[in-house]
Motif scaffolding. Structure first.
Motif, PDB file in Angstrom:
ATOM      1  N   VAL A   1     -31.734 -38.272 -13.174  1.00  0.00           N
ATOM      2  CA  VAL A   1     -31.775 -39.499 -12.375  1.00  0.00           C
ATOM      3  C   VAL A   1     -32.064 -39.053 -10.944  1.00  0.00           C
ATOM      4  O   VAL A   1     -31.220 -38.411 -10.326  1.00  0.00           O
ATOM      5  N   PRO A   2     -33.268 -39.345 -10.451  1.00  0.00           N
ATOM      6  CA  PRO A   2     -33.705 -38.794  -9.163  1.00  0.00           C
ATOM      7  C   PRO A   2     -32.678 -38.988  -8.049  1.00  0.00           C
ATOM      8  O   PRO A   2     -32.162 -40.086  -7.860  1.00  0.00           O
TER       9      PRO A   2
ATOM     10  N   LEU B   1     -26.815 -34.334  -2.742  1.00  0.00           N
ATOM     11  CA  LEU B   1     -25.838 -33.769  -3.661  1.00  0.00           C
ATOM     12  C   LEU B   1     -26.184 -34.273  -5.059  1.00  0.00           C
ATOM     13  O   LEU B   1     -26.224 -35.472  -5.301  1.00  0.00           O
ATOM     14  N   ILE B   2     -26.485 -33.330  -5.934  1.00  0.00           N
ATOM     15  CA  ILE B   2     -26.834 -33.720  -7.306  1.00  0.00           C
ATOM     16  C   ILE B   2     -25.672 -33.345  -8.228  1.00  0.00           C
ATOM     17  O   ILE B   2     -25.186 -32.224  -8.204  1.00  0.00           O
TER      18      ILE B   2
ATOM     19  N   VAL C   1     -29.482 -29.958  -2.931  1.00  0.00           N
ATOM     20  CA  VAL C   1     -30.916 -29.633  -2.890  1.00  0.00           C
ATOM     21  C   VAL C   1     -31.579 -30.369  -1.728  1.00  0.00           C
ATOM     22  O   VAL C   1     -31.073 -31.389  -1.270  1.00  0.00           O
ATOM     23  N   ALA C   2     -32.695 -29.829  -1.276  1.00  0.00           N
ATOM     24  CA  ALA C   2     -33.471 -30.511  -0.240  1.00  0.00           C
ATOM     25  C   ALA C   2     -34.011 -31.813  -0.814  1.00  0.00           C
ATOM     26  O   ALA C   2     -34.238 -31.913  -2.022  1.00  0.00           O
TER      27      ALA C   2
ATOM     28  N   VAL D   1     -35.032 -29.006  -9.549  1.00  0.00           N
ATOM     29  CA  VAL D   1     -33.657 -29.521  -9.589  1.00  0.00           C
ATOM     30  C   VAL D   1     -33.025 -29.179 -10.928  1.00  0.00           C
ATOM     31  O   VAL D   1     -31.901 -28.687 -11.002  1.00  0.00           O
ATOM     32  N   LYS D   2     -33.780 -29.401 -11.991  1.00  0.00           N
ATOM     33  CA  LYS D   2     -33.266 -29.099 -13.336  1.00  0.00           C
ATOM     34  C   LYS D   2     -32.952 -27.615 -13.472  1.00  0.00           C
ATOM     35  O   LYS D   2     -31.927 -27.237 -14.058  1.00  0.00           O
ATOM     36  N   ALA D   3     -33.835 -26.797 -12.934  1.00  0.00           N
ATOM     37  CA  ALA D   3     -33.644 -25.353 -13.024  1.00  0.00           C
ATOM     38  C   ALA D   3     -32.395 -24.938 -12.254  1.00  0.00           C
ATOM     39  O   ALA D   3     -31.577 -24.141 -12.747  1.00  0.00           O
TER      40      ALA D   3
END
Length: 823
Positions: A814-815, A765-766, A780-781, A789-791
């Motif tokens: 932040v990864p 969960l981002i 995301v996976a 992720v940014k996109a």
RNA sequence: GCCCGGAUGGCGGAAUUGGUAGACGCAAGGGACUUAAAAUCCCUCGGUCGCAAGGCUGUGCCGGUUCGAGCCCGGCUCCGGGCACCA
């Protein structure tokens, strides 16, 4: 397994098993890593209270956890059994302190066993047993030989109610630490331990005690009270004598305009001229008659009297009148103070009151002090004036320079001073360890020869409640023969402060049955130091300082090889109810017996660990206890329902059958990781329990429980919960462990390990922020690349709304956690 | 006066290294089951606006650093504890 959770049945069953198997007995085993876990032993006052329940619950969690982690755990219990309440009770009940004490011990031992605490009861000791205190007498004699124990006449703190002496540490706000009576000063011959010889080491070692709470160390450092300064000698006018003062402000020496002595100063009367004698003696009597509470009160007025004599300022040659002053302490420094009214507030007030000279020698930056207009002393840093060759120097630099100068001129020397005083251990009471000394008119004070030890505390004593020590009135005890010359002699009738017993009991636990001396060095070396000590903050100075001192003495006498007794210290908070400490007078006492009877020991333990982190005060809540009981009942029921589905199934080890099972297994292993960390490094029992509760909630929500392919994961989850709870609720866990079909006891089952692979999430969960504010969440996976992720973050509808077509200035990633889009 | 702590919903408390504030529990409210109650189970639960999506606001107060502060820095306020004429 029963369908309903009935704590009493479960707890009695397992307590009997532990007792029968001596499950917690330990022996020294060089092949295993040791762990010494100790809680402060109780005074056998009658029954245990909630403070004990909390203290011992905390300790037992650590002991059981460390045991499951494979340590050879020493976890002993005993009784701090000498002391005055026993004597008072004996007077009241017309019984004997020994009878009262041993009855209490029997009752309280039963209570502790009823709590399921994992002690090695074979090591139990009571300090009032001659098997214990005889060794203390031996230690005393060794200390006496070395001058570490000595007798001197001294002004002592006297509690009129307890009719005994108190150490400085035992006086709180001028009152007895035990009964709150106003403490008086009295001249008596007293035994002392030379703790001041260890002041420097006791202070220095606080730097290494990284496992102790900082505030306890601070309190001990303050108590030791080291300060650097000078002793300076002042010649007395027209006499051969000199007066030596201690000061930390030698930089103000040029401003010393009079001299203040303590009223008890040995030269006080000798310096008094005949025409001042009447006032001086009246003043001394007045000060001595003032109790300590008033004498140390905030508004206590500084008073003094002129002796009629003068001394000379050794650097200016000025004549300085010699006063006695009520604020000068006879115990500290030399009992004499060079008075610098311009730069010391007390001296300032004193000088104003008696019209004495003021001379400014330190000027603050950008200001000019005028003695005539000053309203308070200037005590801060500044530049020296009126100080000869030192004019213009900063006061901090001048301290060094002037100290060197005084040494060169032979006027004084650099010294270190401590506030710590020697430990007065004499008590004029019966129920304590007799001091093994005999007084002979020809030979003086003679130690009882070791072969004649122990000096046994006589049993046939009358307790009338009349003043003084019952021992002193007991002729057969007092009358003896001198061990040196054989002539009739008298025994010492003082007994030792009970803090002496508690200063080394943790060492005796290592070898409680040793008969060759106080300590079996080899066994003590194996167990010492105590890895974790747990107790109340109220002992921050008293017991903990004495125990450190005693350990160092025993080391120097060759009994042990450790410098410090307690590697880690945990000071647990008080138990509070309705906003106040539990007390009979407030009527807010919770009785452990009633609690255990109603909910069982496991619930009592669980709640006292769950409600607050150990070092904080614990707010007692009857509803909270109910909640803890509910949790256990719920888990019991869950287990009962699940057992049919997991009978004969092996716990999961590989890949679960489906996503739900995988998720549960992930929760299991994450929980093991979390609980292990909380217990091992942080002692955060409350969060460890909370995490386990979450796991139970997850198991409850997990479906379908009856699917055969889910059996392994379900079993693994339940087994893990039981093992994670075992240190907290040992009876409950033992019972469920057995229900799970385990032949081996849970104590020997070991602590569960987590499988790092099983904790890995498959998706993350981002959190997406725009300008630092939360605007969306994306899943995301795990292996999604940063750009992707940014996109995805940018594509979120709500994020779009807040970006509002603007071009991001910056995107922080932040990864695995968050994306912050700055526009 | 000096030295330590601490301040987060109605309450006890979480937030481990500066990254979703309020985990877990209690209390409260609503519902299910029950003739009824207890027990149990389900839902809601910082404040506020909104039908909702969502917005605004919020970790004692004021300011700062930072893309981002409960957390770091500066200045306060209040509470708790220790020491307190220590020269």
């Amino acid at each position: 397994m029963e369908e309903r959770y009935v704590p009493s049945a479960v707890e009695e069953k397992w307590q009997a098993i532990w007792e029968r198997n001596k499950s917690f007995k330990v022996t020294e085993d060089e092949t295993r890593r040791k762990y010494y876990l100790l809680e402060m032993f109780p005074y056998p006052s009658g029954r245990i209270h909630m403070g004990h329940v909390r203290n011992y619950s905390i300790g037992d969690v650590v002991a059981r956890f460390k045991r499951m982690r494979g340590f050879n755990v020493l976890h002993p219990m005993g009784w701090d059994a000498f002391g005055m309440p026993a004597e008072n009770a004996a007077i009241q009940n017309k019984s004997h302190p020994a009878a009262w004490t041993y009855e209490n011990i029997d009752y309280m031992r039963g209570q502790l066993k009823r709590m399921g605490l994992s002690y090695d009861w074979d090591r139990e000791l009571a300090t009032c047993d001659v098997e214990y205190y005889q060794w203390e007498q031996q230690i005393f004699l060794r200390m006496y030989e070395r001058g570490m124990a000595y007798k001197r006449n001294s002004s002592v703190n006297w509690c009129p109610k307890c009719e005994t002496v108190l150490a400085n540490e035992q006086v709180e706000d001028g009152a007895c630490w035990r009964c709150d009576s106003v403490v008086q000063q009295k001249e008596l011959e007293q035994w002392f331990f030379r703790i001041t010889d260890y002041a420097e080491e006791l202070l220095a070692c606080t730097e290494q005690l990284s496992g102790w709470p900082e505030r306890v160390l601070t309190m001990q450092r303050n108590w030791i009270g080291k300060s650097f300064g000078c002793e300076i000698t002042f010649p007395v006018v027209d006499r051969a004598e000199t007066i030596t003062v201690f000061t930390t402000r030698q930089d103000t020496l040029w401003g010393a305009t009079f001299m203040s002595l303590a009223p008890e100063h040995p030269m006080a009367l000798a310096l008094t001229t005949p025409d001042n004698l009447a006032q001086v003696t009246a003043f001394i009597d007045k000060v001595k008659g003032t109790d300590k509470i008033r004498r140390t009160a905030d508004d206590f007025e500084k008073e003094g009297v002129f002796t009629g004599s003068w001394c000379l300022n050794p650097v200016t040659g000025q004549r300085m009148p010699i006063y006695l002053a009520n604020f000068v302490l006879t115990d500290y420094g030399t009992g004499a103070v060079m008075a610098v009214p311009t730069h010391d507030q007390r001296d300032f007030e004193f000088a104003r009151k008696y019209g004495l000279t003021l001379q400014v020698v330190i000027q603050p930056e950008g200001e000019t002090l005028d003695p005539a207009t000053m309203t308070a002393a200037f005590t801060a840093e500044g530049v020296l004036v009126n100080s000869g060759q030192f004019d213009g120097m900063q006061s901090s630099a001048a301290k060094e320079a002037i100290a060197d100068y005084l040494e060169q001129q032979g006027l004084g020397k650099k010294t270190v001073n401590y506030r710590l005083r020697d430990w007065g251990i004499s008590r004029q009471r019966y129920w304590g360890n007799p001091i093994p000394i005999i007084y002979c008119d020809s030979c003086g004070a003679v130690p009882v020869p070791v072969k004649d030890l122990p000096v046994v505390l006589p049993k046939d004593v009358a307790f009338t409640g009349e003043g003084g020590s019952p021992l002193a009135r007991l002729e057969p005890f007092v009358k003896t023969a001198c061990p040196v010359c054989g002539k009739p002699a008298r025994r010492e009738t003082d007994t030792m402060d009970t803090f002496v017993e508690s200063s080394w009991y943790f060492l005796r636990y290592c070898c409680p049955d040793f008969t060759g001396g106080p300590l079996d060095k080899k066994r003590a070396e194996y167990w010492m130091s105590v890895d974790q000590y747990i107790g109340g903050i109220e002992h921050a100075v008293l017991h903990l300082l004495y125990a450190r001192f005693f350990t160092k003495v025993l080391r120097d006498l060759g009994y042990v090889n450790v410098d410090e007794p307690f590697t880690n210290l945990l000071t647990q908070g008080m138990v509070i109810k309705d906003g106040a400490k539990m007390s009979k007078s407030k009527g807010n006492v919770v009785d452990p017996n009633a609690l255990i009877e109603r909910y069982g020991a496991d619930t009592a333990r669980l709640f006292s660990l769950f409600a607050a982190p150990p070092e904080k005060d614990l707010d007692w809540s009857d509803q909270g206890v109910e909640g803890s009981f509910r949790f256990l009942s719920r888990l019991w029921k869950l287990m009962y329902e699940c057992l049919p589905f997991i009978a004969g199934v092996n716990a999961a080890s590989g890949e679960p059958a489906n996503a739900e099972a995988r998720a549960l297994r992930r929760t299991v292993h994450k929980t093991i990781r979390k609980v292990t960390g909380d217990l091992d490094e942080r002692f955060h029992f409350n969060t460890a329990i909370a995490a386990t509760m979450e796991l139970v909630n997850a198991i409850q929500a997990f479906t379908p429980k009856n699917a055969p392919e889910n059996g392994p994961v379900l079993r693994e989850a339940l087994e893990s919960v039981v093992r994670l709870l075992a240190p907290f609720v040992p009876h409950f866990a033992a019972e469920l462990w057995e229900a799970l079909g385990k032949a081996e006891s849970i104590e020997s089952a070991g602590w569960p390990d987590f499988d790092p692979a099983a904790t890995v999430d498959d998706e993350l969960l981002i959190v997406v922020q725009v300008n630092g504010k939360l605007r969306g969440r994306i899943t995301v996976a795990v292996d999604t690349a940063e750009d992707k992720v940014k996109a995805l973050a940018m594509a979120d509808d709500n994020v779009q709304a807040f970006v509002a077509g603007k071009t991001p200035k910056k995107v922080v990633y932040v990864p695995g956690k968050l994306v912050n889009i700055v526009v």
